[in-house]
Design a protein around this motif. Structure first.
Motif, PDB file in Angstrom:
ATOM      1  N   PRO A 292       0.807  -1.227   0.000  1.00 56.78           N
ATOM      2  CA  PRO A 292       0.000   0.000   0.000  1.00 56.78           C
ATOM      3  C   PRO A 292       0.839   1.275   0.000  1.00 56.78           C
ATOM      4  O   PRO A 292       0.379   2.308  -0.481  1.00 56.78           O
ATOM      5  CB  PRO A 292      -0.816  -0.122   1.300  1.00 56.78           C
ATOM      6  CG  PRO A 292      -0.850  -1.580   1.597  1.00 56.78           C
ATOM      7  CD  PRO A 292       0.475  -2.105   1.133  1.00 56.78           C
TER       8      PRO A 292
ATOM      9  N   PRO B 229       7.694   9.346   7.471  1.00 59.26           N
ATOM     10  CA  PRO B 229       7.201   9.613   8.831  1.00 59.26           C
ATOM     11  C   PRO B 229       6.660   8.334   9.480  1.00 59.26           C
ATOM     12  O   PRO B 229       5.963   7.553   8.834  1.00 59.26           O
ATOM     13  CB  PRO B 229       6.056  10.616   8.596  1.00 59.26           C
ATOM     14  CG  PRO B 229       6.283  11.187   7.235  1.00 59.26           C
ATOM     15  CD  PRO B 229       6.961  10.119   6.445  1.00 59.26           C
TER      16      PRO B 229
ATOM     17  N   GLU C 267      -9.026   0.503   7.229  1.00 60.92           N
ATOM     18  CA  GLU C 267      -8.587   0.868   8.581  1.00 60.92           C
ATOM     19  C   GLU C 267      -9.749   1.237   9.486  1.00 60.92           C
ATOM     20  O   GLU C 267      -9.614   1.212  10.701  1.00 60.92           O
ATOM     21  CB  GLU C 267      -7.622   2.066   8.552  1.00 60.92           C
ATOM     22  CG  GLU C 267      -6.285   1.766   7.926  1.00 60.92           C
ATOM     23  CD  GLU C 267      -6.278   2.027   6.427  1.00 60.92           C
ATOM     24  OE1 GLU C 267      -7.265   2.599   5.931  1.00 60.92           O
ATOM     25  OE2 GLU C 267      -5.293   1.659   5.776  1.00 60.92           O
TER      26      GLU C 267
ATOM     27  N   ARG D  41     -14.672   1.586  13.429  1.00 64.32           N
ATOM     28  CA  ARG D  41     -13.748   2.005  14.490  1.00 64.32           C
ATOM     29  C   ARG D  41     -13.610   3.515  14.367  1.00 64.32           C
ATOM     30  O   ARG D  41     -12.916   3.996  13.473  1.00 64.32           O
ATOM     31  CB  ARG D  41     -12.380   1.399  14.250  1.00 64.32           C
ATOM     32  CG  ARG D  41     -12.370  -0.108  14.308  1.00 64.32           C
ATOM     33  CD  ARG D  41     -11.038  -0.586  13.771  1.00 64.32           C
ATOM     34  NE  ARG D  41     -10.774  -1.940  14.239  1.00 64.32           N
ATOM     35  CZ  ARG D  41      -9.610  -2.550  14.098  1.00 64.32           C
ATOM     36  NH1 ARG D  41      -8.609  -1.928  13.505  1.00 64.32           N
ATOM     37  NH2 ARG D  41      -9.438  -3.770  14.548  1.00 64.32           N
TER      38      ARG D  41
ATOM     39  N   THR E 296       4.013  10.167   0.244  1.00 63.07           N
ATOM     40  CA  THR E 296       4.438   9.615   1.529  1.00 63.07           C
ATOM     41  C   THR E 296       4.614  10.700   2.597  1.00 63.07           C
ATOM     42  O   THR E 296       4.595  10.392   3.784  1.00 63.07           O
ATOM     43  CB  THR E 296       5.737   8.816   1.375  1.00 63.07           C
ATOM     44  OG1 THR E 296       6.710   9.635   0.726  1.00 63.07           O
ATOM     45  CG2 THR E 296       5.512   7.563   0.547  1.00 63.07           C
ATOM     46  N   ARG E 297       4.761  11.973   2.157  1.00 66.22           N
ATOM     47  CA  ARG E 297       4.879  13.056   3.151  1.00 66.22           C
ATOM     48  C   ARG E 297       3.647  13.131   4.033  1.00 66.22           C
ATOM     49  O   ARG E 297       3.708  13.549   5.186  1.00 66.22           O
ATOM     50  CB  ARG E 297       5.038  14.406   2.438  1.00 66.22           C
ATOM     51  CG  ARG E 297       6.392  14.662   1.839  1.00 66.22           C
ATOM     52  CD  ARG E 297       6.547  16.138   1.518  1.00 66.22           C
ATOM     53  NE  ARG E 297       5.386  16.648   0.795  1.00 66.22           N
ATOM     54  CZ  ARG E 297       4.809  17.819   1.053  1.00 66.22           C
ATOM     55  NH1 ARG E 297       5.279  18.598   2.019  1.00 66.22           N
ATOM     56  NH2 ARG E 297       3.765  18.215   0.346  1.00 66.22           N
TER      57      ARG E 297
ATOM     58  N   LEU F 145       2.018  10.936   5.363  1.00 69.53           N
ATOM     59  CA  LEU F 145       2.002   9.982   6.464  1.00 69.53           C
ATOM     60  C   LEU F 145       2.349  10.664   7.785  1.00 69.53           C
ATOM     61  O   LEU F 145       2.181  10.069   8.851  1.00 69.53           O
ATOM     62  CB  LEU F 145       2.994   8.851   6.188  1.00 69.53           C
ATOM     63  CG  LEU F 145       2.653   7.969   4.985  1.00 69.53           C
ATOM     64  CD1 LEU F 145       3.809   7.035   4.671  1.00 69.53           C
ATOM     65  CD2 LEU F 145       1.387   7.165   5.258  1.00 69.53           C
ATOM     66  N   ALA F 146       2.845  11.888   7.707  1.00 65.70           N
ATOM     67  CA  ALA F 146       3.179  12.607   8.942  1.00 65.70           C
ATOM     68  C   ALA F 146       1.938  12.951   9.761  1.00 65.70           C
ATOM     69  O   ALA F 146       2.035  13.205  10.956  1.00 65.70           O
ATOM     70  CB  ALA F 146       3.947  13.883   8.606  1.00 65.70           C
TER      71      ALA F 146
ATOM     72  N   ALA G 201      -3.273   9.017   9.283  1.00 66.11           N
ATOM     73  CA  ALA G 201      -3.305   9.004   7.809  1.00 66.11           C
ATOM     74  C   ALA G 201      -2.709   7.698   7.296  1.00 66.11           C
ATOM     75  O   ALA G 201      -1.596   7.328   7.668  1.00 66.11           O
ATOM     76  CB  ALA G 201      -2.531  10.184   7.243  1.00 66.11           C
ATOM     77  N   HIS G 202      -3.460   7.004   6.463  1.00 68.64           N
ATOM     78  CA  HIS G 202      -2.992   5.742   5.878  1.00 68.64           C
ATOM     79  C   HIS G 202      -3.009   5.863   4.368  1.00 68.64           C
ATOM     80  O   HIS G 202      -3.993   6.314   3.792  1.00 68.64           O
ATOM     81  CB  HIS G 202      -3.877   4.587   6.337  1.00 68.64           C
ATOM     82  CG  HIS G 202      -3.783   4.344   7.808  1.00 68.64           C
ATOM     83  ND1 HIS G 202      -2.831   3.538   8.366  1.00 68.64           N
ATOM     84  CD2 HIS G 202      -4.497   4.862   8.827  1.00 68.64           C
ATOM     85  CE1 HIS G 202      -2.963   3.544   9.684  1.00 68.64           C
ATOM     86  NE2 HIS G 202      -3.975   4.334   9.990  1.00 68.64           N
ATOM     87  N   LEU G 203      -1.929   5.445   3.773  1.00 66.14           N
ATOM     88  CA  LEU G 203      -1.749   5.626   2.334  1.00 66.14           C
ATOM     89  C   LEU G 203      -1.935   4.289   1.610  1.00 66.14           C
ATOM     90  O   LEU G 203      -1.473   3.253   2.079  1.00 66.14           O
ATOM     91  CB  LEU G 203      -0.328   6.154   2.091  1.00 66.14           C
ATOM     92  CG  LEU G 203       0.068   6.443   0.643  1.00 66.14           C
ATOM     93  CD1 LEU G 203      -0.792   7.563   0.065  1.00 66.14           C
ATOM     94  CD2 LEU G 203       1.544   6.842   0.584  1.00 66.14           C
ATOM     95  N   HIS G 204      -2.610   4.357   0.471  1.00 64.58           N
ATOM     96  CA  HIS G 204      -2.752   3.176  -0.382  1.00 64.58           C
ATOM     97  C   HIS G 204      -2.458   3.583  -1.814  1.00 64.58           C
ATOM     98  O   HIS G 204      -3.256   4.287  -2.438  1.00 64.58           O
ATOM     99  CB  HIS G 204      -4.172   2.598  -0.276  1.00 64.58           C
ATOM    100  CG  HIS G 204      -4.473   2.085   1.085  1.00 64.58           C
ATOM    101  ND1 HIS G 204      -4.272   0.775   1.458  1.00 64.58           N
ATOM    102  CD2 HIS G 204      -4.909   2.726   2.183  1.00 64.58           C
ATOM    103  CE1 HIS G 204      -4.590   0.625   2.737  1.00 64.58           C
ATOM    104  NE2 HIS G 204      -4.980   1.783   3.199  1.00 64.58           N
ATOM    105  N   LEU G 205      -1.319   3.161  -2.306  1.00 61.22           N
ATOM    106  CA  LEU G 205      -0.946   3.446  -3.690  1.00 61.22           C
ATOM    107  C   LEU G 205      -1.223   2.202  -4.531  1.00 61.22           C
ATOM    108  O   LEU G 205      -1.102   1.076  -4.056  1.00 61.22           O
ATOM    109  CB  LEU G 205       0.531   3.840  -3.766  1.00 61.22           C
ATOM    110  CG  LEU G 205       0.898   5.112  -2.987  1.00 61.22           C
ATOM    111  CD1 LEU G 205       2.386   5.403  -3.105  1.00 61.22           C
ATOM    112  CD2 LEU G 205       0.087   6.300  -3.487  1.00 61.22           C
TER     113      LEU G 205
ATOM    114  N   CYS H  13      -8.081   8.511   9.698  1.00 62.46           N
ATOM    115  CA  CYS H  13      -8.916   7.916  10.744  1.00 62.46           C
ATOM    116  C   CYS H  13      -8.783   8.706  12.036  1.00 62.46           C
ATOM    117  O   CYS H  13      -7.732   9.298  12.295  1.00 62.46           O
ATOM    118  CB  CYS H  13      -8.470   6.483  11.030  1.00 62.46           C
ATOM    119  SG  CYS H  13      -8.699   5.388   9.641  1.00 62.46           S
TER     120      CYS H  13
ATOM    121  N   ARG I 145      -7.372  16.647  12.227  1.00 65.47           N
ATOM    122  CA  ARG I 145      -6.396  15.956  11.385  1.00 65.47           C
ATOM    123  C   ARG I 145      -6.535  16.368   9.924  1.00 65.47           C
ATOM    124  O   ARG I 145      -5.549  16.426   9.187  1.00 65.47           O
ATOM    125  CB  ARG I 145      -6.541  14.447  11.556  1.00 65.47           C
ATOM    126  CG  ARG I 145      -6.068  13.993  12.930  1.00 65.47           C
ATOM    127  CD  ARG I 145      -6.230  12.513  13.184  1.00 65.47           C
ATOM    128  NE  ARG I 145      -5.531  12.164  14.415  1.00 65.47           N
ATOM    129  CZ  ARG I 145      -5.439  10.932  14.910  1.00 65.47           C
ATOM    130  NH1 ARG I 145      -6.007   9.911  14.272  1.00 65.47           N
ATOM    131  NH2 ARG I 145      -4.772  10.704  16.019  1.00 65.47           N
TER     132      ARG I 145
END
Lengths: 374, 374
Positions: free
Chosen positions: A21, A291, B273, B298, B314-315, B317-318, B322-326, B343, B353
């Motif tokens: 992911p 991060p 998530e 949840r 990816t920045r 993610l700080a 925050a969840h990333l899915h590429l 979330c 957030r």
């Protein structure tokens, strides 16, 4: 981004799955053609110290890491000359030798069980006198899950212990009459920021992890701080980057470090569903300079290892909050084939779900008799 | 267990990743050699209706499924003769034609926007009179994300609409001045048991899903029940097994079905998530006859599609939660390249957030101006 992983077991598999992911592709180096991780991502099949295999392994790699600590050091150094390697090779070097690991911890002022090196029958005698009995005689190199260990309860057992293990370098460690085993999973990023998961309680009947309770019941904030201080000392000393696992004994209200693992760890599997970010994703984030994600728990969790045989594991999915992780490994006695994480919003719900699960699991899978969150 | 998936897009990719922990291996059939799903699991590269590709596709398969509904029906039927196929082929057949889909819903007594078939310029005239303007002229087959659609605001636009789309069978649908778009993700198991995720709110500026808020703010239990009743009618009528997505318009306090999708759905990505069990895992569980997992939420979540370009994803993610899915897809205008799920435990935290995330995201990614959970 491409991450190379020494080792193709379940830890490598779960790292690879956590990578997709994020746009991270993992490449496994493992001699076994049917490795657990190789089923879910690219694998170079070859010996860890085979130069041809290593050349293919590092081609186009952004960073290399390990999923077990007994990688030949020469291979690690050879990769480290050409690619970033995290955690640092020094961490692997230290933990490969139980003696150097204990000495390293002692030098940092981290409490451990009394220990002494054993290189001869005479040294065993001296070690037993200085460390005291009962004690555990262990091979310094390549032991795990209770393998290469011999418990010395009385002086008469010294001969048996020596004849069983005496052909390799040994260490004698005092047996600590601990109350329980805890572990801390931490993750350190490249900027020196460190995040901690809560302490968890581990149960190792027969020297292999059977279940983990997260968070560890009845854990005071001061115990958590004590554990985190140990972690910080280790991380700073090694300029550590990635996930670090520390196993503790709790003894008379204090923590003693049993051992450390420079990698993701079985006692952190619950983080897949039980924490905001899993140990696997956080290890990848850390070693790639991304991060690090929140390590906050979501409710509470019980992780149960599936060892030896699986029965019909998918039946257990009928229990609410039960999550199954199979490793694609052939059943064999004593082999970790998968795990179940049972999640719940609060301890009482977790206890009720455990009773539901108990009715479905075969007797061969060991479970806590009850969950007491105090 | 081996699951065959028609289609190798991001939905197939996330299904395949959800399969591994369950011991499920997915096999993709897709003509594109660099498909998103093919990067994470086995792929048969071939046309959907190529008999040789189909023969390799079904070899050793336990069950076949789809990740998009425009699979050639002949291919689906050919597989269904030799292997279990879920959701049932009938569901795919119905949704491939907007007209048969609307008629199917109407026959079940499920509210839809007024509609009429358009096979000729004269029929378009009649349809506009019966349905009323404004209305949307749509191709009956193979449209998605607003493609193959023409908005008729006034009678003068009929000529333009006809000259643009008139070469294919059409349907005219009344424009509903809805307050908002909602969707329901449900999962039906083989025993007829149905589980529901909560209704979510979707935002489609420019006819493509930009973000989803889960749960949909200010949703009464009666609205959720209304949606679930629609789902049950569809599921029973089709003897449906697997995940079913239903898109609704909320209009004057009631729900009108816009369209249904017999598959996992973009508006269910937050479940990775944000729910106890994801839509991907639950789809696999259902079609394999395994127990379906809890669909409980949840906290709350905001899913943001990453469309067209990724910047440095990816920045982001700080931001905690925050969840990333590429998806491993090459950037191209209007293409869904990934998503971020943000979330939080409660709406206020989610709002905070979102503000953190807003500061990091490039302007090209559309975000809600604010989150109002009412």
């Amino acid at each position: 981004m491409v991450v190379g992983i020494f080792g193709g077991g379940q830890l490598g598999r779960m790292l690879a799955l956590a990578g997709y992911p994020l746009g991270v592709r993992c490449r496994i180096l493992d001699p076994s053609p049917d490795s657990s991780a190789g089923q879910v991502t690219e694998q170079i099949i070859g010996a860890y110290d085979d130069p041809n295999a290593l050349a293919r392994f590092i081609d186009g790699l952004d960073v290399a890491t390990y999923e077990f600590e007994h990688v030949p050091l020469g291979a690690v150094h050879s990769v480290a000359e050409r690619r970033a390697v995290f955690p640092p090779a020094r961490a692997v070097e230290i933990v490969q030798d139980r003696l150097s690991q204990k000495a390293f911890l002692q030098n940092l002022g981290i409490p451990t069980a009394p220990f002494a090196p054993v290189g001869s029958r005479a040294e065993l005698e001296q070690a037993a006198a200085s460390v005291g009995l009962p004690a555990v005689l262990k091979t310094r190199f390549a032991g795990y899950d209770g393998k290469g260990q011999f418990i010395l309860r009385k002086a008469e057992a010294l001969d048996s212990g020596w004849s069983l293990l005496g052909q390799t370098p040994l260490i004698l460690e005092a047996s600590v009459p601990f109350q329980r085993e805890l572990s801390l999973i931490t993750v350190a990023d490249k900027g020196g920021k460190v995040a901690f998961y809560p302490l968890v309680e581990n149960h190792h009947p027969e020297h292999i992890l059977k279940w983990t309770i997260a968070p560890a019941p009845a854990c005071s904030p001061s115990l958590q701080s004590e554990a985190e201080e140990c972690a910080l000392k280790i991380i700073h000393a090694l300029r550590y980057v990635g996930v670090l696992a520390i196993e503790f004994f709790q003894y008379e209200g204090r923590l003693i470090v049993n051992e450390i693992a420079p990698r993701v760890h079985n006692s952190g599997h619950w983080t897949l569903e039980g924490a905001d970010t899993s140990q696997f994703e956080n290890h990848l984030r850390a070693i790639l300079g991304l991060p690090v994600g929140s390590t906050a728990m979501r409710g509470c969790a019980l992780m149960i290892n599936l060892i030896g045989d699986l029965d019909d594991a998918t039946r257990w999915l009928a229990v609410p909050g039960a999550h199954l992780h199979l490793y694609g490994k052939k059943p064999r006695q004593g082999r970790k084939l998968g795990h179940v994480t049972l999640c719940a919003e609060h301890p009482k719900m977790l206890g009720a779900r455990l009773e539901e699960l108990r009715r479905l699991l075969p007797a061969s899978i060991q479970l806590p008799e009850r969950l007491d969150f105090g």
